[in-house]
Design a protein around this motif. Sequence first.
Motif, PDB file in Angstrom:
ATOM      1  N   TYR A 170     -49.758   5.831 -23.865  1.00 58.45           N
ATOM      2  CA  TYR A 170     -49.220   4.575 -23.332  1.00 58.45           C
ATOM      3  C   TYR A 170     -49.182   3.509 -24.430  1.00 58.45           C
ATOM      4  O   TYR A 170     -50.072   3.451 -25.281  1.00 58.45           O
ATOM      5  CB  TYR A 170     -50.070   4.082 -22.159  1.00 58.45           C
ATOM      6  N   PRO A 171     -48.153   2.644 -24.421  1.00 62.98           N
ATOM      7  CA  PRO A 171     -48.062   1.603 -25.452  1.00 62.98           C
ATOM      8  C   PRO A 171     -49.141   0.542 -25.283  1.00 62.98           C
ATOM      9  O   PRO A 171     -49.476   0.156 -24.158  1.00 62.98           O
ATOM     10  CB  PRO A 171     -46.668   1.013 -25.229  1.00 62.98           C
ATOM     11  N   ALA A 172     -49.674   0.052 -26.401  1.00 60.17           N
ATOM     12  CA  ALA A 172     -50.738  -0.950 -26.353  1.00 60.17           C
ATOM     13  C   ALA A 172     -50.270  -2.244 -25.701  1.00 60.17           C
ATOM     14  O   ALA A 172     -51.043  -2.927 -25.017  1.00 60.17           O
ATOM     15  CB  ALA A 172     -51.236  -1.227 -27.774  1.00 60.17           C
ATOM     16  N   SER A 173     -48.995  -2.585 -25.881  1.00 65.85           N
ATOM     17  CA  SER A 173     -48.491  -3.847 -25.342  1.00 65.85           C
ATOM     18  C   SER A 173     -48.220  -3.798 -23.838  1.00 65.85           C
ATOM     19  O   SER A 173     -47.752  -4.774 -23.263  1.00 65.85           O
ATOM     20  CB  SER A 173     -47.201  -4.256 -26.071  1.00 65.85           C
ATOM     21  N   MET A 174     -48.534  -2.682 -23.202  1.00 64.80           N
ATOM     22  CA  MET A 174     -48.376  -2.579 -21.746  1.00 64.80           C
ATOM     23  C   MET A 174     -49.412  -3.435 -21.015  1.00 64.80           C
ATOM     24  O   MET A 174     -49.243  -3.750 -19.833  1.00 64.80           O
ATOM     25  CB  MET A 174     -48.502  -1.115 -21.326  1.00 64.80           C
ATOM     26  N   ALA A 175     -50.466  -3.850 -21.715  1.00 57.84           N
ATOM     27  CA  ALA A 175     -51.519  -4.659 -21.105  1.00 57.84           C
ATOM     28  C   ALA A 175     -50.944  -5.935 -20.501  1.00 57.84           C
ATOM     29  O   ALA A 175     -50.056  -6.571 -21.077  1.00 57.84           O
ATOM     30  CB  ALA A 175     -52.573  -5.014 -22.151  1.00 57.84           C
ATOM     31  N   ALA A 176     -51.484  -6.319 -19.340  1.00 64.55           N
ATOM     32  CA  ALA A 176     -50.994  -7.518 -18.649  1.00 64.55           C
ATOM     33  C   ALA A 176     -51.540  -8.794 -19.274  1.00 64.55           C
ATOM     34  O   ALA A 176     -50.895  -9.848 -19.232  1.00 64.55           O
ATOM     35  CB  ALA A 176     -51.363  -7.452 -17.169  1.00 64.55           C
ATOM     36  N   THR A 177     -52.741  -8.713 -19.839  1.00 70.42           N
ATOM     37  CA  THR A 177     -53.392  -9.888 -20.431  1.00 70.42           C
ATOM     38  C   THR A 177     -54.136  -9.467 -21.696  1.00 70.42           C
ATOM     39  O   THR A 177     -54.180  -8.283 -22.048  1.00 70.42           O
ATOM     40  CB  THR A 177     -54.401 -10.516 -19.443  1.00 70.42           C
ATOM     41  N   GLY A 178     -54.737 -10.442 -22.366  1.00 69.12           N
ATOM     42  CA  GLY A 178     -55.577 -10.127 -23.519  1.00 69.12           C
ATOM     43  C   GLY A 178     -54.845 -10.237 -24.842  1.00 69.12           C
ATOM     44  O   GLY A 178     -53.769 -10.842 -24.955  1.00 69.12           O
ATOM     45  N   ASP A 179     -55.425  -9.606 -25.879  1.00 67.54           N
ATOM     46  CA  ASP A 179     -54.903  -9.730 -27.241  1.00 67.54           C
ATOM     47  C   ASP A 179     -53.511  -9.138 -27.408  1.00 67.54           C
ATOM     48  O   ASP A 179     -52.815  -9.478 -28.367  1.00 67.54           O
ATOM     49  CB  ASP A 179     -55.857  -9.042 -28.225  1.00 67.54           C
ATOM     50  N   GLY A 191     -49.418 -15.403 -25.442  1.00 64.68           N
ATOM     51  CA  GLY A 191     -48.247 -16.273 -25.395  1.00 64.68           C
ATOM     52  C   GLY A 191     -47.053 -15.667 -24.711  1.00 64.68           C
ATOM     53  O   GLY A 191     -45.919 -16.117 -24.901  1.00 64.68           O
ATOM     54  N   ARG A 192     -47.278 -14.667 -23.881  1.00 59.52           N
ATOM     55  CA  ARG A 192     -46.175 -13.984 -23.201  1.00 59.52           C
ATOM     56  C   ARG A 192     -45.492 -14.935 -22.206  1.00 59.52           C
ATOM     57  O   ARG A 192     -46.162 -15.616 -21.433  1.00 59.52           O
ATOM     58  CB  ARG A 192     -46.718 -12.751 -22.483  1.00 59.52           C
ATOM     59  N   PRO A 193     -44.160 -15.007 -22.198  1.00 59.29           N
ATOM     60  CA  PRO A 193     -43.466 -15.891 -21.261  1.00 59.29           C
ATOM     61  C   PRO A 193     -43.716 -15.512 -19.803  1.00 59.29           C
ATOM     62  O   PRO A 193     -44.028 -14.352 -19.494  1.00 59.29           O
ATOM     63  CB  PRO A 193     -41.990 -15.702 -21.622  1.00 59.29           C
ATOM     64  N   GLU A 200     -43.766  -0.865 -22.722  1.00 64.24           N
ATOM     65  CA  GLU A 200     -44.011  -1.939 -23.677  1.00 64.24           C
ATOM     66  C   GLU A 200     -43.784  -3.296 -23.013  1.00 64.24           C
ATOM     67  O   GLU A 200     -42.795  -3.496 -22.307  1.00 64.24           O
ATOM     68  CB  GLU A 200     -43.087  -1.796 -24.893  1.00 64.24           C
ATOM     69  N   HIS A 201     -44.745  -4.219 -23.222  1.00 61.73           N
ATOM     70  CA  HIS A 201     -44.703  -5.572 -22.633  1.00 61.73           C
ATOM     71  C   HIS A 201     -44.717  -5.531 -21.103  1.00 61.73           C
ATOM     72  O   HIS A 201     -44.365  -6.513 -20.456  1.00 61.73           O
ATOM     73  CB  HIS A 201     -43.469  -6.344 -23.130  1.00 61.73           C
ATOM     74  N   GLY A 202     -45.112  -4.384 -20.547  1.00 64.76           N
ATOM     75  CA  GLY A 202     -45.134  -4.227 -19.101  1.00 64.76           C
ATOM     76  C   GLY A 202     -43.768  -3.958 -18.505  1.00 64.76           C
ATOM     77  O   GLY A 202     -43.591  -4.076 -17.287  1.00 64.76           O
ATOM     78  N   LEU A 203     -42.798  -3.555 -19.328  1.00 64.80           N
ATOM     79  CA  LEU A 203     -41.414  -3.408 -18.884  1.00 64.80           C
ATOM     80  C   LEU A 203     -40.918  -1.975 -19.062  1.00 64.80           C
ATOM     81  O   LEU A 203     -41.504  -1.179 -19.796  1.00 64.80           O
ATOM     82  CB  LEU A 203     -40.502  -4.346 -19.690  1.00 64.80           C
ATOM     83  N   ILE A 204     -39.826  -1.680 -18.374  1.00 65.61           N
ATOM     84  CA  ILE A 204     -39.067  -0.458 -18.616  1.00 65.61           C
ATOM     85  C   ILE A 204     -37.615  -0.855 -18.842  1.00 65.61           C
ATOM     86  O   ILE A 204     -37.231  -1.997 -18.649  1.00 65.61           O
ATOM     87  CB  ILE A 204     -39.160   0.541 -17.440  1.00 65.61           C
ATOM     88  N   ASP A 205     -36.816   0.102 -19.281  1.00 64.36           N
ATOM     89  CA  ASP A 205     -35.381  -0.093 -19.478  1.00 64.36           C
ATOM     90  C   ASP A 205     -35.102  -0.883 -20.753  1.00 64.36           C
ATOM     91  O   ASP A 205     -35.773  -0.674 -21.760  1.00 64.36           O
ATOM     92  CB  ASP A 205     -34.766  -0.739 -18.232  1.00 64.36           C
ATOM     93  N   THR A 223     -46.989  -8.818 -30.031  1.00 64.03           N
ATOM     94  CA  THR A 223     -48.024  -9.106 -29.030  1.00 64.03           C
ATOM     95  C   THR A 223     -48.594 -10.513 -29.144  1.00 64.03           C
ATOM     96  O   THR A 223     -49.368 -10.934 -28.283  1.00 64.03           O
ATOM     97  CB  THR A 223     -49.182  -8.099 -29.160  1.00 64.03           C
ATOM     98  N   ASN A 224     -48.251 -11.236 -30.216  1.00 60.00           N
ATOM     99  CA  ASN A 224     -48.823 -12.568 -30.446  1.00 60.00           C
ATOM    100  C   ASN A 224     -47.701 -13.570 -30.691  1.00 60.00           C
ATOM    101  O   ASN A 224     -47.170 -13.674 -31.799  1.00 60.00           O
ATOM    102  CB  ASN A 224     -49.782 -12.541 -31.641  1.00 60.00           C
ATOM    103  N   ASN A 225     -47.333 -14.304 -29.645  1.00 60.92           N
ATOM    104  CA  ASN A 225     -46.261 -15.287 -29.725  1.00 60.92           C
ATOM    105  C   ASN A 225     -46.738 -16.508 -30.525  1.00 60.92           C
ATOM    106  O   ASN A 225     -47.651 -17.215 -30.100  1.00 60.92           O
ATOM    107  CB  ASN A 225     -45.830 -15.698 -28.315  1.00 60.92           C
ATOM    108  N   LEU A 226     -46.096 -16.770 -31.660  1.00 60.00           N
ATOM    109  CA  LEU A 226     -46.522 -17.833 -32.569  1.00 60.00           C
ATOM    110  C   LEU A 226     -45.784 -19.146 -32.355  1.00 60.00           C
ATOM    111  O   LEU A 226     -45.943 -20.077 -33.144  1.00 60.00           O
ATOM    112  CB  LEU A 226     -46.298 -17.384 -34.020  1.00 60.00           C
ATOM    113  N   ILE A 227     -44.998 -19.261 -31.298  1.00 57.64           N
ATOM    114  CA  ILE A 227     -44.102 -20.400 -31.152  1.00 57.64           C
ATOM    115  C   ILE A 227     -44.834 -21.734 -31.104  1.00 57.64           C
ATOM    116  O   ILE A 227     -44.276 -22.769 -31.502  1.00 57.64           O
ATOM    117  CB  ILE A 227     -43.206 -20.219 -29.895  1.00 57.64           C
ATOM    118  N   PHE A 228     -46.100 -21.756 -30.640  1.00 55.04           N
ATOM    119  CA  PHE A 228     -46.846 -23.006 -30.550  1.00 55.04           C
ATOM    120  C   PHE A 228     -47.872 -23.173 -31.675  1.00 55.04           C
ATOM    121  O   PHE A 228     -48.572 -24.175 -31.726  1.00 55.04           O
ATOM    122  CB  PHE A 228     -47.560 -23.113 -29.200  1.00 55.04           C
ATOM    123  N   SER A 229     -47.964 -22.189 -32.569  1.00 55.02           N
ATOM    124  CA  SER A 229     -48.918 -22.307 -33.665  1.00 55.02           C
ATOM    125  C   SER A 229     -48.402 -23.300 -34.709  1.00 55.02           C
ATOM    126  O   SER A 229     -47.206 -23.587 -34.792  1.00 55.02           O
ATOM    127  CB  SER A 229     -49.147 -20.947 -34.317  1.00 55.02           C
TER     128      SER A 229
END
Length: 461
Positions: free
Chosen positions: A180-189, A193-195, A266-271, A391-397
Amino acid sequence: MGFLKGQEWLETPQMDRMAREGCHFPNAFVTTALCSPSRASILTGQYAHRHRIIDNNTPIPKGTVLFPQHLQQAGYATAFIGKWHMGGEFDDPQPGFDHWISFRGQGSYLPSQNGLNINGRRVPQKGYITDELTGYALEWLHGRKEDQPYFLYLSHKAVHAEFVPAERHKGKYAAKEFKYPASMAATGDKARGRPMWVQNQRNSWHGVEYPYHSDLNIAEYYKRYAETLCAVDDSLGRVLGVLQDRGELDSTLVIYMGDNGFAFGEHGLIDKRTAYEESMRVPLLARCPELFSSGKTVPEVVANIDIMPTILDAMGLDPQSGCDGRSWLPIVTGRGSGWRRELLYEYYWERNFPQTPTTHALRGDRYKFIRYHGIWDVDELYDLREDPLETNNLIFSEHGRQIGQQMRQRLFEVLAETGGMHMPLWPDRGGSQNLRNPRGTKAAEFPGELERLPRRPAIHR
């Protein structure tokens, strides 16, 4: 592709062979991760906002010139065999092709009552679609005269969902373990910054919690996909074999490419549809020893819009005006420099699949900026060198704000330069897959970066 080891057990011997004997493009992308817009970009060398085919229901506008028409004018025999699916359910022969074999819509892996359209004549589909289309392609190749230059576009239905493997491949990977992809996680590292819209899409038609409004098992789904891919790999080997038999293998430019990527959690999505790497990145291999040496890896960012100018370049024909892509032959052969610094990505919201918003992105060598239109949410910025899984949204950094602003400005410059400042709009067509599972994840919390207490009494303007 097997040699990339995305899953250790995936086997694609013919694709692996092409990579060894030709060139692999690890940074190949589509400019719209959706079937019809992407293949229209392949055929026109243009962004979707220019050729105007922004969904799977829009037909090619009258007067659109497809690059095989230029090949016809130059004396090439041309053939299209396989999936067309632009503009609904028709399968009529299209400009630019002397020989035509297609089917309505997405077609069927197994024989169906609609059958095939061969040069305007309705013919039954007799067997498994990947094998049958390959058979027709080999028959056409065998019929070419030795002194007749030709162009063949073999457009497989596979591996489009729903995946149905050939009988000989069913169960091949049943006992294998899916990673399973690591980015499937709903929360955490792996979800920093996930939309909100991405979090909410987990519980939707295109999410891992309610995939296609079912209890689909992602691991089993991927295995069916991998088994369905086996026949495509076989097809590639059969085509190379015929070229070998004809003595034309080393003098023929063979290109293998997908028309969009696909997420399996990945990112909790399919397709597809999103601007994430899994959605917009595609396989791309090329082989032609008379043009370039074997075993090459080209790291530059290339795209579907580059196929048209590349083929015209290979045929010795002039590039066409109004083309957004560039020939990648100079960077493969080492005779060119000054390649693109970034690539534009675009996707326009569909009422049929309302989970994914209108998206524009700029994908550079290191950073990717993603902008969403028409929703109250956050944009995204990723350092692809340090964070290839996004996995790490930098838009606000502090560092990301400046880069994001620069890329935002450049994004609109590219749109302006290519005529993309006016969004294509078509009437609603078809139903809407807009349900949620009441037992699934609830709506996402509003991003903390956008929350602020009032500082003064309200002033009405």
